[in-house]
Design a protein around this motif. Structure first.
Motif, mmCIF file in Angstrom:
data_model
loop_
_atom_site.group_PDB
_atom_site.id
_atom_site.type_symbol
_atom_site.label_atom_id
_atom_site.label_comp_id
_atom_site.label_asym_id
_atom_site.label_seq_id
_atom_site.Cartn_x
_atom_site.Cartn_y
_atom_site.Cartn_z
ATOM 1 N N MET A 186 -9.306 15.645 -30.725
ATOM 2 C CA MET A 186 -7.861 15.532 -30.538
ATOM 3 C C MET A 186 -7.533 14.441 -29.510
ATOM 4 S SD MET A 186 -7.098 19.601 -30.536
ATOM 5 C CE MET A 186 -5.343 19.766 -30.383
ATOM 6 N N GLN A 187 -8.335 14.405 -28.451
ATOM 7 C CA GLN A 187 -8.111 13.376 -27.429
ATOM 8 C C GLN A 187 -8.346 11.980 -28.017
ATOM 9 O OE1 GLN A 187 -8.669 13.763 -23.407
ATOM 10 N NE2 GLN A 187 -7.309 15.481 -23.770
ATOM 11 N N ALA A 188 -9.439 11.861 -28.756
ATOM 12 C CA ALA A 188 -9.776 10.556 -29.330
ATOM 13 C C ALA A 188 -8.671 10.088 -30.277
ATOM 14 C CB ALA A 188 -11.114 10.626 -30.056
ATOM 15 N N ASN A 189 -8.153 11.017 -31.083
ATOM 16 C CA ASN A 189 -7.095 10.630 -32.016
ATOM 17 C C ASN A 189 -5.828 10.229 -31.282
ATOM 18 O OD1 ASN A 189 -8.744 11.133 -34.156
ATOM 19 N ND2 ASN A 189 -7.931 13.180 -34.561
ATOM 20 N N TRP A 190 -5.565 10.923 -30.207
ATOM 21 C CA TRP A 190 -4.356 10.613 -29.437
ATOM 22 C C TRP A 190 -4.464 9.210 -28.832
ATOM 23 C CZ3 TRP A 190 0.176 13.027 -29.346
ATOM 24 C CH2 TRP A 190 1.098 12.657 -28.369
ATOM 25 N N ILE A 191 -5.630 8.899 -28.328
ATOM 26 C CA ILE A 191 -5.846 7.570 -27.753
ATOM 27 C C ILE A 191 -5.814 6.529 -28.874
ATOM 28 C CG2 ILE A 191 -7.473 6.120 -26.473
ATOM 29 C CD1 ILE A 191 -8.477 8.819 -25.173
ATOM 30 N N GLY A 192 -6.382 6.905 -30.020
ATOM 31 C CA GLY A 192 -6.213 6.121 -31.244
ATOM 32 C C GLY A 192 -6.622 4.663 -31.173
ATOM 33 N N THR A 230 -14.171 6.251 -24.127
ATOM 34 C CA THR A 230 -15.632 6.222 -24.094
ATOM 35 C C THR A 230 -16.210 7.346 -23.245
ATOM 36 O OG1 THR A 230 -15.559 4.610 -22.327
ATOM 37 C CG2 THR A 230 -15.872 3.761 -24.542
ATOM 38 N N SER A 231 -15.522 7.730 -22.171
ATOM 39 C CA SER A 231 -16.147 8.766 -21.345
ATOM 40 C C SER A 231 -15.997 10.164 -21.953
ATOM 41 C CB SER A 231 -15.668 8.713 -19.892
ATOM 42 O OG SER A 231 -14.300 8.971 -19.806
ATOM 43 N N LEU A 232 -15.284 10.276 -23.068
ATOM 44 C CA LEU A 232 -15.287 11.559 -23.789
ATOM 45 C C LEU A 232 -16.721 11.923 -24.168
ATOM 46 C CD1 LEU A 232 -12.307 11.332 -26.323
ATOM 47 C CD2 LEU A 232 -12.530 12.935 -24.424
ATOM 48 N N GLU A 233 -17.509 10.864 -24.431
ATOM 49 C CA GLU A 233 -18.899 11.094 -24.845
ATOM 50 C C GLU A 233 -19.730 11.799 -23.785
ATOM 51 O OE1 GLU A 233 -20.344 7.236 -25.967
ATOM 52 O OE2 GLU A 233 -18.676 7.047 -27.397
ATOM 53 N N THR A 234 -19.308 11.710 -22.536
ATOM 54 C CA THR A 234 -20.097 12.354 -21.484
ATOM 55 C C THR A 234 -19.753 13.846 -21.353
ATOM 56 O OG1 THR A 234 -18.472 11.937 -19.735
ATOM 57 C CG2 THR A 234 -20.083 10.197 -20.161
ATOM 58 N N LEU A 235 -18.726 14.289 -22.066
ATOM 59 C CA LEU A 235 -18.258 15.665 -21.876
ATOM 60 C C LEU A 235 -18.979 16.638 -22.808
ATOM 61 C CD1 LEU A 235 -14.464 14.905 -21.405
ATOM 62 C CD2 LEU A 235 -16.187 15.367 -19.650
ATOM 63 N N ASP A 236 -20.233 16.883 -22.500
ATOM 64 C CA ASP A 236 -21.046 17.770 -23.340
ATOM 65 C C ASP A 236 -20.521 19.192 -23.341
ATOM 66 O OD1 ASP A 236 -22.760 15.643 -23.678
ATOM 67 O OD2 ASP A 236 -23.901 16.166 -21.867
ATOM 68 N N GLY A 237 -19.856 19.558 -22.263
ATOM 69 C CA GLY A 237 -19.397 20.941 -22.162
ATOM 70 C C GLY A 237 -17.996 21.170 -22.710
ATOM 71 N N TRP A 238 -17.491 20.235 -23.509
ATOM 72 C CA TRP A 238 -16.154 20.402 -24.095
ATOM 73 C C TRP A 238 -16.273 20.730 -25.576
ATOM 74 C CZ3 TRP A 238 -11.242 17.448 -22.557
ATOM 75 C CH2 TRP A 238 -11.109 17.398 -21.180
ATOM 76 N N PRO A 239 -15.348 21.518 -26.098
ATOM 77 C CA PRO A 239 -15.353 21.767 -27.539
ATOM 78 C C PRO A 239 -15.129 20.449 -28.294
ATOM 79 C CG PRO A 239 -13.794 23.242 -26.426
ATOM 80 C CD PRO A 239 -14.256 22.244 -25.412
ATOM 81 N N GLU A 240 -15.872 20.272 -29.374
ATOM 82 C CA GLU A 240 -15.743 19.051 -30.181
ATOM 83 C C GLU A 240 -14.302 18.822 -30.605
ATOM 84 O OE1 GLU A 240 -17.763 16.574 -30.811
ATOM 85 O OE2 GLU A 240 -19.199 17.633 -29.529
#
Ligand code: ANZ
Ligand code: ZN
Length: 816
Positions: free
Chosen positions: A219-225, A204-214
């Motif tokens: 890739m992170q989200a898929n890994w967490i799966g 969920t906190s991936l959503e706060t990372l505005d300064g990261w490439p989509e």
């Protein structure tokens, strides 16, 4: 001023000046905004390669730019110093891993200095230093106390000939890299960090990372799966326990034609009793690769267990198979197979002649047949009794509710993410600080005995871990009962060190793991590194940050605010690599052209996130440009140009045009460097500006003053990219303060204003004339001027004017 540009002597002098003044050594400041810029630290492999040069130049340019904006910029550097290559070097060249590592560090540190990177070297850390890994051991024990660390058996690659565990990279085509013996899987007890306890937050906190490439976030989200599904029980009459499976597609339940379990599943072991065929299949599965990537592509194989289970809704009997594509570590290690709607199940069913029953049909009458492959799209249910006609989404709910009501199943969220196994059976790593006592069990090493240091006197011959073989390392007295006990001989995965080094840089001299400084500097404002670390390193660093936060050591939730993943360095279209033999050694280039040329080339050849194609002529071009810039400054100085003040009220049109270009360039470069984080276009704009200067021969006082302003602007704009030459030119242009203390220049808005603009006059769409009008002129005024233009009059005289169209800043079209 020297007539010719002599990079090598300039660079040495400037670097020495930076070093003695310590300008890049920073501390907390209450008046300035902080900016922490970090490039991924290197593994000390021996020499820098072009990928490093690119990575570190990008980081240095960003740091220097931010510094010019007035921020308190920290840019540290250190060494990811543990790892297998040091052990290999030890075996091949008989040099101790520590010596090899520290020699490489010395050489590479010197190279980084030659490239002029503005690091705060007072914060340097090497992760193989006991002062560093002591805190890693300390923190591990904190996690152990909290229950976030545990031990369980897990498979490793085992070479039966060398009697040693092999890292994945040491397994080549399934065989040992040293002796070519077929590698086996062996279950051994290992330590794990409970990253799964943070799976939800990591997602969920991936959503706060505005300064990261989509792309990286995906890739992170898929890994967490994360997946939502149902765990359900199939009764097995001949066993006392039901078989529990996990599915994300309960809507396909009525299409189940068999179940499948992993080879390590208890049911499989049960079935193998007295059944040699099943036993040997299970044995065979042990030697197969377990990676998920391998699972995807390998041939699907299985064997009927002979055991039958009962369908939870129909009560029909379904066979249970043992299959190599079912993973023991995921879900329940057992699946319900629906060949009509899952491709793996489909291939398997076809191979073994198992029935295929379609229960999902297209929503909109599109093709949905299962005669060639599985139909995996969601749709409308059929052949599903009371659930017929529901959509997959509705059926997900109805079927799970039906199962829940009958107490045969429960909805469950699952994560693909596994706990992080951190034990490595290697020498060159941080020892895991635990002790095993026959009477007292597993015990933490007492805090006062930390760090557990690596012994130096070891024999590295590739057979057996040197720590196991060491005469005294593992011998220790039990901290509890005092009787002889054993020390853990495994070391940590090297990802452990790289998961928190960014925090240690902030508190590099703390007498604890981290101190208040870490709270000031973190999070990292800009992190720059290779895309190859997009999954594991970044995920572990994010996980560690949350662990540190929960221990009260940092106050941020995420370690890296903004992430830049730099593209690869290619030569002739393929990745530069030692194995391909197409590398370019930065060292030779520095010796030939100087660091500034190398820096300029890597920043000019491509935007940072794209791949960079190596070009010798590009390097030459970069060098020529710097010589041209030097020459312009030299000629200007020779003409005594640096001391005349600018009188803005009496500028000629040409002088105004040059000033306009200077400030337009500045505006563009500020946007490129600060917002877009793209540098090649910023450099190109400065090259154009230098071109303009070569043609600007006005030697009046105001001409000189305009040239002075232009040269200063160029030097300031290029300072982050080519800091050495700019440092020298800044002094030559008459400044006494070092360039590193200068601020980023301001755009002079008045210089951008254009007094008059040229407009094209079209008559009936044809170009007929041009007029110059005041930039402030209204549309009416422009019309009037156009209709009075001599050329225009020739075409409109005697005709009726039907319409006049004014396109601002471009043209006037008169329709007659
Ligand atoms: C029946 C089914 C029908 C499935 C269908 C898929 C499609 P994710 O999304 O990754 O969570 N599965 C469950 N446990 C497994 C294991 N240990 N090893 C291999 N495969 C396993 O995937 C969940 C799906 O992967 C589950 O849903 C299960 O197959 C399979 F048309 O169940 B499914
Ligand atoms: Zn004891």
């Amino acid at each position: 001023m020297q007539e010719n540009y002599q990079p090598l002597s300039i660079e040495q002098d400037v670097q020495a000046a930076w070093e003695t003044s310590g300008v890049f050594n920073v501390s907390e400041s209450s008046t300035q905004e902080k900016y922490y810029c970090l490039s991924m630290f290197p593994y000390p492999s021996g020499r820098l390669h072009m990928g490093h040069v690119r990575n570190y130049t990008i980081g240095d340019v960003i740091s220097r730019y931010q510094r010019m904006l007035g921020k308190n910029v920290m840019q540290p550097m250190g060494w990811d110093a543990f790892g297998l290559p040091a052990e290999n070097a030890a075996m091949q060249h008989g040099v101790h891993p520590a010596d090899w590592t520290y020699q490489n560090i010395d050489y590479m540190r010197d190279q980084l200095k030659q490239l002029g990177f503005g690091y705060d070297w007072s914060r340097e850390v090497a992760t193989c230093d006991p002062d560093y890994y002591k805190w890693e051991q300390w923190f591990f024990l904190k996690l152990l106390e909290k229950g976030l660390v545990y031990k369980k058996t897990a498979p490793v690659n085992w070479c039966p000939n060398d009697m040693t565990v092999l890292a994945n990279e040491q397994v080549i085509d399934g065989c040992c890299w040293r002796c070519d013996t077929k590698v086996e899987r062996k279950e051994i007890a290992q330590w794990f960090l409970k990253i799964t306890a943070y799976a939800d937050e990591l997602l969920t906190s991936l959503e706060t990372l505005d300064g990261w490439p989509e792309q990286v976030k995906t890739m992170q989200a898929n890994w967490i799966g994360r997946s939502e599904g149902v765990e359900m029980d199939f009764q097995v009459p001949e066993l006392s326990q039901p078989l529990r499976i996990y599915t994300t597609r309960p809507d396909t339940l009525m299409g189940v034609t068999y179940l499948a379990v992993a080879a390590e599943h208890p049911l499989a072991l049960k079935a193998s009793e007295g059944n040699p065929a099943i036993s040997s299949f299970i044995e065979e599965c042990k030697t197969m690769e377990t990676s998920e990537a391998a699972m995807e592509t390998m041939e699907k194989r299985g064997i009927d267990s002979g055991i039958k289970a009962l369908h939870p809704i129909t009560g029909d009997s379904v066979p249970v198979w043992i299959a190599n594509f079912v993973l023991m570590g995921y879900g329940t290690g057992a699946v319900m197979a629906v060949p009509a709607h899952d491709q793996r199940d489909y291939e398997f069913a076809n191979k073994y002649g198992i029935a295929i029953k379609q229960v999902i049909f297209s929503k909109d009458g599109g093709a949905d047949d299962c005669s060639e492959q599985a139909y995996t799209t969601k749709g409308i249910l059929g052949h599903s009794g009371e659930f017929d006609g529901l959509t997959s989404e509705q059926a997900f709910v109805s079927i799970s509710e039906a199962l829940e009501n009958a107490e045969k199943g429960i909805r469950k969220v699952n994560f693909r993410l596994r706990d992080w196994g951190v034990s490595r059976q290697r020498y060159w790593g941080a020892p895991i600080p635990v002790i095993y006592c026959d009477d007292c069990g597993t015990l933490p090493v007492p805090e006062k005995d930390l760090p557990v240091t690596l012994p130096r006197d070891v024999v590295l011959d590739g057979s057996q871990s040197p720590l196991v073989a060491h005469p005294t390392f593992s011998k220790v007295d039990c901290p509890c009962c005092g009787k002889p006990a054993r020390r853990e001989t495994d070391t940590f995965d090297t990802f452990m060190e790289s998961s928190w080094y960014f925090a240690r840089f902030a508190s590099s001299k703390a007498e604890s793991m981290l101190d208040e400084s870490a709270k000031y500097w973190l999070p990292v404002d800009h992190y720059i590194g290779g895309i190859e670390h997009a999954i594991l390193h970044l995920l572990y660093a994010r996980f560690y940050t949350k662990l540190l936060r929960d221990e009260g050591l940092v106050v941020c939730d995420e370690p890296f605010k903004r992430l830049l993943t730099q593209g690869m360095v290619l030569k002739d279209g393929s990745k530069m690599s030692k194995s391909k033999g197409n590398t370019v050694d930065p060292q030779e280039l520095i010796a030939q052209y100087g660091a500034d040329t190398v820096r300029l080339f890597v920043m000019f050849a491509a935007p940072p996130e794209q791949s960079l194609e190596w070009s010798d002529s590009g390097v030459e071009g970069a060098f020529r440009f710097l010589k041209r810039l030097w020459r312009q400054a030299y000629l200007h100085n020779e003409a005594g140009g640096s001391s005349v003040a600018l009188d803005k009220s009496t500028l000629t049109e040409e002088q105004q045009a040059v000033r306009r270009q200077v400030h337009q360039t500045l505006q563009k470069v500020t946007h490129d460097m600060g917002v877009r984080i793209i540098f090649n276009t910023a450099i190109a704009a400065n090259m154009e500006l230098v071109n303009t200067l070569t043609k600007f021969t006005d030697d009046s006082d105001n001409g000189k003053a305009v040239r002075q302003e232009a040269l200063e602007a160029i030097v300031l704009m290029l300072a982050p990219i080519v800091p050495h030459i700019c440092h020298q030119l800044w002094l030559e242009l008459g400044h006494h303060e070092a360039l590193v203390t200068a601020s980023w220049p301001q755009v002079d808005e008045s210089a951008l204003e254009q007094d008059s603009i040229e407009l094209v006059i079209q008559i009936n769409g044809k170009l007929r004339s041009k007029i110059s009008v005041s930039a402030q002129a209204t549309s009416e005024e422009i019309q009037a001027l156009a209709l009075n233009d001599e050329q225009a009059i020739r075409f409109i005289e005697g005709k009726t004017i039907r319409k006049v169209i004014v396109v601002p800043n471009k043209l006037i079209n008169i329709v007659v």
